[in-house]
Every structure is written in structure tokens, then in C-alpha cells.
Design a protein around this motif. Structure first.
Motif, short mmCIF file in Angstrom:
data_model
loop_
_atom_site.label_atom_id
_atom_site.label_comp_id
_atom_site.label_asym_id
_atom_site.label_seq_id
_atom_site.Cartn_x
_atom_site.Cartn_y
_atom_site.Cartn_z
N ILE A 18 47.97 24.03 37.77
CA ILE A 18 48.56 25.22 38.15
C ILE A 18 47.92 26.45 37.42
N GLY A 19 47.73 26.38 36.07
CA GLY A 19 47.20 27.63 35.57
C GLY A 19 45.93 28.14 36.12
N SER A 20 44.99 27.10 36.45
CA SER A 20 43.83 27.30 36.85
C SER A 20 43.84 28.18 38.29
N VAL A 21 44.50 27.49 39.34
CA VAL A 21 44.95 27.89 40.68
C VAL A 21 45.33 29.54 40.28
N LEU A 22 46.43 29.65 39.69
CA LEU A 22 46.79 30.94 39.27
C LEU A 22 45.59 32.02 38.71
N ARG A 23 45.04 31.61 37.91
CA ARG A 23 43.94 32.49 37.12
C ARG A 23 43.07 32.67 38.48
N PHE A 24 42.58 31.91 39.42
CA PHE A 24 41.69 32.16 40.43
C PHE A 24 42.52 33.24 41.40
N GLY A 25 43.65 32.87 41.52
CA GLY A 25 44.36 34.23 42.58
C GLY A 25 44.52 35.32 42.12
N MET A 26 44.95 35.34 40.53
CA MET A 26 45.02 36.60 39.92
C MET A 26 43.71 37.48 39.83
N GLY A 27 42.55 36.79 39.65
CA GLY A 27 41.34 37.27 39.29
C GLY A 27 41.09 37.98 40.91
N GLY A 28 41.01 37.19 41.94
CA GLY A 28 40.85 37.74 43.06
C GLY A 28 41.62 38.88 43.41
N LEU A 29 43.02 38.90 43.14
CA LEU A 29 43.88 40.00 43.56
C LEU A 29 43.40 41.16 42.75
N THR A 30 43.07 41.06 41.58
CA THR A 30 42.68 42.26 40.80
C THR A 30 41.37 42.92 41.34
N TYR A 31 40.57 42.01 41.95
CA TYR A 31 39.17 42.61 42.39
C TYR A 31 39.34 43.38 43.84
N ARG A 32 40.60 42.77 44.54
CA ARG A 32 41.04 43.44 45.78
C ARG A 32 41.80 44.69 45.47
N ILE A 33 42.25 44.73 44.38
CA ILE A 33 42.89 45.96 43.91
C ILE A 33 41.99 47.16 43.51
N PHE A 34 40.91 46.68 42.79
CA PHE A 34 40.03 47.63 42.01
C PHE A 34 38.66 47.25 42.91
#
Length: 130
Positions: A18-34
Motif C-alpha cells: 500500500i505504501g509503495s503504491v501511495l508513493r508512486f501516486g504521490m510522486g506522479g501527482l507532484t510532478y503533474r502539479i509542478f
């Protein structure tokens, strides 16, 4: 040998997934925002958020004498470990500071930084020569 170790492995593994999937999603979201980011803000965001979460959960757990045993395995080692091991590093360093072991805390930070970067360099150099 009982089944306790099997449950422990399952809890850590499930939390890690679960943590790894969340990390992948959070990282991708951050790069979409910036999208024009010049620094690895995705990794920074994950590390800071993980540190905040482990701090909050650790504080609540210590204050209320909860989050021990299986819950701690799932949340701290599994989920947050899969999300970012930096949070564990931060929590363990804070534990040293809280017990007035400032020298050990400083050594811990220095060793993680120096040895971690050195290991990346050695690994990269070895891998790049293959």
C-alpha cells in the motif's frame, strides 16, 4: 514455531504494498502539479509527508500508549516503510534527540548522508562499467 512471524510478514508486506503504491501516486501527482520542476519534488514531498505522518502517529502512540505490536508493524514498518524509509530515519533520529543523545543523532544523520551518497556513487560506478 508459531504463526506469529507469518502474520508479522503479512502485515509488513501488505502495508509495504500500500505504501509503495501511495508513493508512486504521490510522486506522479507532484510532478503533474509542478511540471517544470528542476528538483525531485516528488521524492521531497513523499519524504516530508511520510515524516509528518510518522511523527503524528508516533506522538499519538506514545501519548496514548497505543500503536504497538501488529498495528505498529503494519503502519510504521509496512505502510510508511513502503511510502518512504526516510520517515523511519527521521523518527529514529528524533528518538535519539528526545533522549538527549545529540552526538548519536548527529552521527546517525552524518552516516546516512555520507554512506548513502557514497553507496549510490559506488553502485552507479560499478553498474555503469558493466
Amino acid at each position: 514455531m508459531g504463526t506469529s512471524w507469518l502474520l508479522d510478514f503479512f502485515l509488513v508486506g501488505t502495508g509495504g504494498f500500500i505504501g509503495s503504491v501511495l508513493r508512486f501516486g504521490m510522486g506522479g501527482l507532484t510532478y503533474r502539479i509542478f511540471p517544470a520542476a528542476t528538483l525531485p519534488y516528488g521524492t521531497l514531498a513523499v519524504n516530508v509527508i511520510g515524516c509528518l505522518i510518522i511523527g503524528v502517529l508516533g506522538g499519538i502512540g506514545d501519548a496514548r500508549q497505543i500503536a504497538a505490536g501488529e498495528l505498529r508493524l503494519f503502519l510504521f514498518i509496512g505502510l510508511l516503510g513502503g511510502f518512504t524509509t526516510f520517515s523511519a530515519f527521521g523518527y529514529e533520529t528524533l528518538a535519539l534527540v528526545r533522549t538527549a543523545e545529540l552526538f548519536r543523532a548527529t552521527v546517525n544523520v552524518g552516516l546516512h548522508l555520507v554512506l548513502g551518497l557514497a553507496a549510490v556513487w559506488v553502485g552507479y560506478t560499478v553498474g555503469n562499467r558493466s
